[in-house]
Each structure stands twice: as C-alpha cells, then as structure tokens.
Motif scaffolding. Structure first.
Motif, mmCIF file in Angstrom:
data_model
loop_
_atom_site.group_PDB
_atom_site.id
_atom_site.type_symbol
_atom_site.label_atom_id
_atom_site.label_comp_id
_atom_site.label_asym_id
_atom_site.label_seq_id
_atom_site.Cartn_x
_atom_site.Cartn_y
_atom_site.Cartn_z
ATOM 1 N N PHE A 100 0.853 -1.200 0.000
ATOM 2 C CA PHE A 100 0.000 0.000 0.000
ATOM 3 C C PHE A 100 0.883 1.243 0.000
ATOM 4 O O PHE A 100 1.892 1.304 0.702
ATOM 5 N N ARG A 101 0.466 2.223 -0.792
ATOM 6 C CA ARG A 101 1.194 3.489 -0.831
ATOM 7 C C ARG A 101 0.322 4.583 -0.224
ATOM 8 O O ARG A 101 -0.901 4.541 -0.326
ATOM 9 N N ASP A 102 1.007 5.570 0.362
ATOM 10 C CA ASP A 102 0.261 6.704 0.915
ATOM 11 C C ASP A 102 -0.560 7.406 -0.163
ATOM 12 O O ASP A 102 -1.572 8.045 0.128
ATOM 13 N N SER A 103 -0.150 7.273 -1.416
ATOM 14 C CA SER A 103 -0.867 7.918 -2.524
ATOM 15 C C SER A 103 -2.183 7.215 -2.828
ATOM 16 O O SER A 103 -2.977 7.706 -3.638
ATOM 17 N N GLY A 104 -2.450 6.058 -2.195
ATOM 18 C CA GLY A 104 -3.692 5.335 -2.445
ATOM 19 C C GLY A 104 -3.541 4.199 -3.439
ATOM 20 O O GLY A 104 -4.510 3.521 -3.761
ATOM 21 N N GLU A 105 -2.337 3.972 -3.932
ATOM 22 C CA GLU A 105 -2.117 2.843 -4.837
ATOM 23 C C GLU A 105 -1.920 1.568 -4.020
ATOM 24 O O GLU A 105 -1.339 1.601 -2.933
ATOM 25 N N VAL A 106 -2.411 0.467 -4.583
ATOM 26 C CA VAL A 106 -2.179 -0.826 -3.949
ATOM 27 C C VAL A 106 -1.818 -1.834 -5.035
ATOM 28 O O VAL A 106 -2.357 -1.790 -6.149
ATOM 29 N N SER A 107 -0.877 -2.688 -4.717
ATOM 30 C CA SER A 107 -0.496 -3.734 -5.668
ATOM 31 C C SER A 107 -0.264 -5.023 -4.888
ATOM 32 O O SER A 107 -0.014 -4.998 -3.677
ATOM 33 N N GLU A 108 -0.376 -6.126 -5.609
ATOM 34 C CA GLU A 108 -0.144 -7.420 -4.953
ATOM 35 C C GLU A 108 1.079 -8.055 -5.580
ATOM 36 O O GLU A 108 1.150 -8.209 -6.802
ATOM 37 N N VAL A 109 2.047 -8.396 -4.759
ATOM 38 C CA VAL A 109 3.266 -9.021 -5.261
ATOM 39 C C VAL A 109 3.334 -10.452 -4.756
ATOM 40 O O VAL A 109 2.785 -10.790 -3.717
ATOM 41 N N THR A 110 4.000 -11.277 -5.547
ATOM 42 C CA THR A 110 4.154 -12.682 -5.189
ATOM 43 C C THR A 110 5.576 -12.930 -4.721
ATOM 44 O O THR A 110 6.525 -12.384 -5.269
ATOM 45 N N VAL A 111 5.696 -13.743 -3.695
ATOM 46 C CA VAL A 111 6.997 -14.045 -3.115
ATOM 47 C C VAL A 111 7.353 -15.472 -3.478
ATOM 48 O O VAL A 111 6.515 -16.364 -3.380
ATOM 49 N N THR A 112 8.561 -15.688 -3.909
ATOM 50 C CA THR A 112 8.990 -17.059 -4.178
ATOM 51 C C THR A 112 10.155 -17.385 -3.269
ATOM 52 O O THR A 112 10.908 -16.529 -2.850
ATOM 53 N N SER A 113 10.278 -18.676 -2.964
ATOM 54 C CA SER A 113 11.383 -19.102 -2.113
ATOM 55 C C SER A 113 11.723 -20.546 -2.428
ATOM 56 O O SER A 113 10.977 -21.253 -3.090
ATOM 57 N N ASP A 114 12.848 -21.000 -1.914
ATOM 58 C CA ASP A 114 13.350 -22.334 -2.201
ATOM 59 C C ASP A 114 12.773 -23.346 -1.212
ATOM 60 O O ASP A 114 12.989 -23.252 -0.010
ATOM 61 N N ASP A 115 12.054 -24.336 -1.712
ATOM 62 C CA ASP A 115 11.411 -25.327 -0.842
ATOM 63 C C ASP A 115 12.413 -26.177 -0.081
ATOM 64 O O ASP A 115 12.082 -26.799 0.913
ATOM 65 N N SER A 116 13.639 -26.252 -0.545
ATOM 66 C CA SER A 116 14.579 -27.217 0.007
ATOM 67 C C SER A 116 15.280 -26.720 1.268
ATOM 68 O O SER A 116 16.040 -27.455 1.866
ATOM 69 N N THR A 117 15.038 -25.514 1.648
ATOM 70 C CA THR A 117 15.727 -24.973 2.807
ATOM 71 C C THR A 117 15.045 -25.438 4.083
ATOM 72 O O THR A 117 13.949 -25.016 4.383
#
Ligand code: FE2
Length: 394
Positions: free
Chosen positions: A356-373
C-alpha cells in the motif's frame, strides 16, 4: 578450635533473634558470630568480575539466579566430627530464607562434602560471600583438610535459552501444516522466540547488504518450508519497508540488534478494479511481476510500537511483536542512526502480499522461495537474498 567450640558456634538456628535483623542472617546467626571472630574471607572472584558480557546479557531471559559451590574434604582422622559439622551446617543453611532460592548439601566419596547454594541475584551472592561463607569456613576450619574449601566456584545460572537451531526445531513443531492465522498458538510461538539468545556466530551468515543500494533493507532466508518461513532482515539507518499486509500468514517480528519501529494501520478498503482482477486470477499460477494493481481507501494509522529499544521491557529476552491481517497492516522503520536486525517468522510461508502506498495505490506481489531450505541446513546453507525493490519504502 576444639570440636566443643565448633559445636558451640553451631548452636540451633536463632530464628528467635530480633526481627530488625535482616532475615538473611537469622538462620546463621551463630555462624555469623563465629565469623566475626576471624578475619573475613575474601569473596569468590568469579562472582564479582570476569563474567563475560555475553553471559551477563543472558540474565534477562533467565531468572538472574546465581549459584555458589563450596567443597570441603574431611581432615585425616576427623571424619566423624566433619560429618557432624556438615550435618549441622546443612540444617542451618536450610533455615535461611531471604535471598536464597535453594540449598543442597552433597556427601561425596572420600569424606567430601559439597554445599550448593542458589541465590536470587548477584547481589545476594555477594552478600553470601561476605557473611555466610566465612561462617561455613570457620565452622569447618579444624575438621577439614587444609582448613579451607578444596573446591570453590560460583556464577550465574545458565537459562534454558534456545540456540538458533533449537529455536527453529521448536518453531517447526509449533507451526506444522499450513494452518491459517486463526489456528496458530500465537503466545506459545512468542514464548519460544523470547527464549532465543541470539548469537552472532549463528545468525551472522544470514545478514546481507544490498550492494546496488546499501540504504535499502534486505530480506534473507534462514528457513523455508510451506508451513513456515524464517527471515533475517537487515535495516540500515533510515530504511523502512513499504506498508504491507501478510495475506493469510501470521507474522512474528523479533528485534535482534538495534531498534526498529512498527507502524500499524487498519486494513483499508480496496477498489472494485483490484477485487475483480484478483478474482480473475484466483487459482491461477502466481505471478512474480505483481501486476494486480488498484487503489485503496485512506490509510489510518492505529499504533506505533518501538521494538528493541532500551525501554522495551527488560524482563523479556528478544523483543517482539505479532501481526496478521485481522490486526492490521504495518510498516517497519529504522528511525535510528544505527543498523538494526530483526527476525521474521511467517506461518504459513508468505506467498503473496499487498503493498500500500500513501498515494492510495495498492499492488499485490508474489513471493517465491526455495522449498529445500530446512532446519537441518542451518549453519551450512548459503544465505539467500530475497530483496524485492517494491518492499522497500521511500
Ligand atoms: Fe511484515
């Protein structure tokens, strides 16, 4: 001193003595009188100095108790007299209440007796050295080998603190499966985190600097499974995250070095354009580009909490906070002039989150990670840098 005089010095506990006397002394008043007749014994050095700073730092997560151990060996031909004096000392020590949390007397092979006294604090231990220890030595002077302890030691009790490895094992037990936020035992996890004593040699390998922009904070994976992810985050002076949610995950934040501030906001309303885009992508493969964008209502700040600063609860071990979407969204800030380090535990692993931004913008980001850890890799696994430009605030 004859045995008769020793026995005289060890007359029954004088609990009847004046109440105005410190209760600490009442149980051993007879011994104290004996001590007055001799030169006062020097304190045990280990209680007064030479404690490394790391051990002293651990006391906030322990009870602060201090232990004194004194061993005496019976002098030749004095075994029976030695045993009787030890027995009487055991009785009198057991009657001491103030400042003492435990007394044990152990009879060992070869006519050896060991006194193990646990005291509430270092101050009480130093008082023990000035008062009770000289009395014990006086009482045993003529019936023990050399007239003094054959072994003497003391120090702070080591708390049952987690190493990084045992912490991760414990968290794994608490956060198995892929349960949603509401099913977590938040307090139990918080308690385990408080029991962690951070050792730089364990977590230092998971810290990193963003070489492209050293002013940005970095997210470094320590442990990652679908059920749980643990990250170390490095916060240069003045850095901050964006305002973000935690999707369906619980998030525990623990201050490891320095001080950060957590700023919490109410979860704002999202516009219909954003909601429609999210509905279209429901079940679709995750998109790391984070192209779901829209607008949100006003961001209402509800709380600002310092984390890890000097006034942040000295009774606790690691300082921490907890967040999920029902509580609100948040931003982490390093307002200080010093770097800070935090540990973040997500359960289940954070797959996506809204920014979320103070300007009122919102975006959705995806997180990836290594399953083997996994937890078994701790200590040998190379730290993985997961730094997303969008997660860094202005
Ligand atoms: Fe967060």
């Amino acid at each position: 001193m004859s045995y008769h005089r020793i026995a005289s010095a060890l007359r029954p506990p004088a609990l009847r003595l004046a109440v105005s006397q410190p209760r600490y002394m009442t149980g051993l008043s007879a011994l104290a009188r004996a001590a007055c007749r001799q030169k006062q014994a020097p304190p045990v050095p280990v209680l007064d100095s030479d404690c490394s700073s790391s051990w002293q730092d651990m006391t906030p997560i322990g009870t602060g108790e201090t232990m004194v151990v004194l061993s005496f060996r019976a002098a030749a031909g004095m075994g029976a007299a030695f045993e009787r004096v030890v027995q009487q000392l055991s009785l009198e020590l057991d009657s001491v209440e103030a400042g003492v949390s435990d007394v044990r007397v152990m009879a060992g092979a070869g006519g050896e007796a060991t006194f193990v006294v646990t005291l509430l604090s270092r101050a009480e231990a130093q008082r023990f050295e000035r008062t009770i220890r000289p009395s014990i030595q006086t009482a045993l002077a003529e019936v023990s080998e050399g007239g003094e302890p054959c072994f003497s030691s003391g120090g702070m009790l080591v708390p049952h603190a987690h190493t990084l490895g045992s912490l991760l094992q414990s968290l794994t037990r608490h956060l198995s499966g892929t349960s949603r936020t509401a099913e977590h035992d938040v307090r139990a996890v918080a308690a385990e985190l408080r029991r962690w004593y951070p050792r730089k040699e364990e977590y230092g390998g998971f810290l990193s600097v963003d070489e492209d922009d050293p002013g940005r904070y970095t997210r470094n994976v320590v442990h990652s499974t679908p059920a749980m992810e643990v990250l170390m985050m490095c916060w240069p002076p003045g850095s901050q995250s964006t305002i973000h949610c935690h999707d369906e995950s619980s998030c525990w934040v623990t201050a490891v070095e320095g001080e950060v501030h957590e700023v919490q906001f109410d979860l704002p309303l999202l516009d219909r354009k954003f909601e429609r885009a999210r509905a279209r992508l429901e079940g679709a493969p995750a998109d790391p580009a984070g192209h779901i964008r829209g607008r949100c209502g006003p961001l209402r700040r509800i709380r600002v909490s310092p984390l890890g600063g000097p006034g942040d609860g000295p009774e606790l071990g690691c300082k921490q906070t907890y967040a999920n979407n029902e509580i609100g969204i948040h931003r982490i800030e390093n307002r200080s002039l010093e770097p800070a380090v935090t540990m973040h535990v997500y359960a289940p692993r954070l797959r996506k989150m809204k920014i979320f931004r103070d300007s009122g913008e919102v975006s959705e980001v995806t997180v990836t990670s290594d399953d083997s850890t996994t937890v078994e890799d701790v200590g040998s696994w190379q730290a993985e840098l997961l730094d997303v430009a969008g997660w860094n605030g202005a």
